[in-house]
Scaffold this motif. Structure first.
Motif, PDB file in Angstrom:
ATOM      1  N   UNK A 307     -10.997   5.089  33.993  1.00 27.23           N
ATOM      2  CA  UNK A 307     -11.859   5.572  35.395  1.00 27.23           C
ATOM      3  C   UNK A 307     -12.530   3.786  35.562  1.00 27.23           C
ATOM      4  N   UNK A 308     -11.921   2.968  35.730  1.00 30.78           N
ATOM      5  CA  UNK A 308     -12.816   1.673  36.085  1.00 30.78           C
ATOM      6  C   UNK A 308     -13.509   1.623  37.594  1.00 30.78           C
ATOM      7  N   UNK A 309     -14.121   2.952  37.686  1.00 34.09           N
ATOM      8  CA  UNK A 309     -15.166   2.234  39.153  1.00 34.09           C
ATOM      9  C   UNK A 309     -16.846   1.661  38.567  1.00 34.09           C
ATOM     10  N   UNK A 310     -17.201   0.921  39.526  1.00 37.70           N
ATOM     11  CA  UNK A 310     -18.284   0.267  39.346  1.00 37.70           C
ATOM     12  C   UNK A 310     -19.410   0.654  38.846  1.00 37.70           C
ATOM     13  N   UNK A 311     -19.176   2.396  39.364  1.00 42.37           N
ATOM     14  CA  UNK A 311     -20.649   2.674  39.017  1.00 42.37           C
ATOM     15  C   UNK A 311     -21.019   3.809  37.993  1.00 42.37           C
ATOM     16  N   UNK A 312     -19.706   2.830  36.780  1.00 44.11           N
ATOM     17  CA  UNK A 312     -19.554   3.296  35.074  1.00 44.11           C
ATOM     18  C   UNK A 312     -20.835   2.703  34.583  1.00 44.11           C
ATOM     19  N   UNK A 313     -20.698   1.079  35.395  1.00 41.53           N
ATOM     20  CA  UNK A 313     -21.936  -0.118  34.319  1.00 41.53           C
ATOM     21  C   UNK A 313     -22.531  -0.113  35.280  1.00 41.53           C
TER      22      UNK A 313
END
Length: 349
Positions: A307-313
């Motif tokens: 899950x490379x979503x920018x929402x994770x960082x």
């Protein structure tokens, strides 16, 4: 799950695991795969996965990460694994408690030799028989497995967000390098490698020892992939806290340091140094294309898979990664790497 809630749940899990709830210090967000929390006064650090870089479910991902630390432990160049906190509703990905290493970031060419010695110690470890290598990735043909990964990532080059000149050049290089790889890798034995050896993943202790503190992608494959990952421009300029570049002469010197540390087994891999360096670079830049496409997707709400979503960082980290990716996919940088590969071919021929 909001980060504040995740940390609160971690505190509860630690009370059950350790019989106490130490003071927690959330470290700066500098990686796309984990949050890191220091347990003040315990000598331990918590690694909380954000996702699985191996595309595994939460339980299998934690098992894989724990195996990475355990397999590399005899090298004395990785932190000690202390505890595993199983996935739960409060901690969907679980967590690992590992030794908190006292050291400074590997942030310049002066640290590369120490990194190479650390990699040599890992690569020289005895290799277990095939069935005992699980759960770590152990392709019957490591080169074929690597090429499959690169080709899968290269499909993202067709996305409109990738500039046409970049697409054409990278696809051309992928076609050309395959012609040299089979002969260069013929007969090579797979070893335990880290597959994530960029300098930002190392700390340098007060006595000058390099310790690989962020390892969750170990596999059985060819050591030159790690040597490339430690010294390519796409690696040495990746980390948020350090950015530097090596000259071809410095790269060649680093490879010699590795050979001296790895002993008798090292010479067999020398013919594959440059071909596998280009393959590792192609893996890196095609991953950049993949990240550009996938990072704009919403965060996954299931604890499983990549899950490379920018929402994770955090936004600062995402801005840094986006800038690095733009640099690595630019024509001047691609040409720079190609020029270096040409020079190194002359040095190792």
């Amino acid at each position: 799950m909001p980060l504040t809630e995740l940390i609160s749940n971690l505190r509860n899990a630690l009370a059950q695991t350790l019989g106490q709830a130490p003071e927690l210090r959330l470290l700066n967000d500098k990686g796309l795969a984990h949050w890191h929390v220091r347990l003040q006064g315990t000598g331990l650090l918590v690694r909380i996965p954000k996702q699985s870089q191996m595309a595994l479910g939460a339980v299998d991902n934690l098992r894989y990460e724990a195996a990475c630390f355990e397999r590399a432990a005899p090298s004395s160049h990785v932190p000690r694994l202390a505890h595993v906190i199983a996935p739960s509703p409060g901690l969907p990905w679980g967590a690992l408690l590992v030794e908190d290493i006292d050291g400074v970031s590997a942030d310049g060419p002066a640290h590369i030799d120490a990194i190479m010695r650390a990699l040599a110690a890992i690569h020289a470890l005895p290799v277990a028989p095939g069935p005992a290598r699980a759960p770590l990735l152990n392709d019957r043909d490591p080169l074929a497995g690597m090429l499959t990964e690169v080709r899968a990532q290269a499909r993202y080059l067709d996305d409109p967000c990738i500039a046409a000149p970049t697409r054409r050049l990278l696809q051309q290089r992928l076609q050309l390098v395959q012609g040299t790889l089979a002969q260069a890798c013929q007969g090579l034995a797979p070893r335990l490698i880290t597959f994530d050896a960029h300098p930002g993943n190392f700390l340098i202790t007060p006595n000058g020892k390099a310790v690989l503190v962020d390892l969750e992608k170990c596999r059985y494959s060819y050591p030159p992939l790690d040597l490339a990952h430690a010294t390519l421009y796409t690696s040495t300029s990746w980390d948020v806290s350090a950015a530097f570049a090596l000259s071809p002469a410095q790269v060649a010197s680093a490879y010699v340091t590795w050979m001296l540390g790895a002993g008798d087994m090292a010479a067999a891999y020398a013919p594959a140094f440059v071909p596998l360096r280009e393959l590792m670079w192609l893996w890196s830049v095609t991953w950049c294309a993949k990240w550009l496409v996938q990072s704009t997707r919403p965060r996954s709400h299931s604890a499983g898979g990549e899950d490379w979503s920018q929402d994770n960082s955090e936004a600062v980290l995402i801005a840094h990664v986006r800038a690095r990716v733009a640099d690595y996919l630019s024509i001047p940088t691609i040409e720079r790497v190609q020029a270096e590969l040409h020079t190194l071919t002359g040095l190792f021929a």
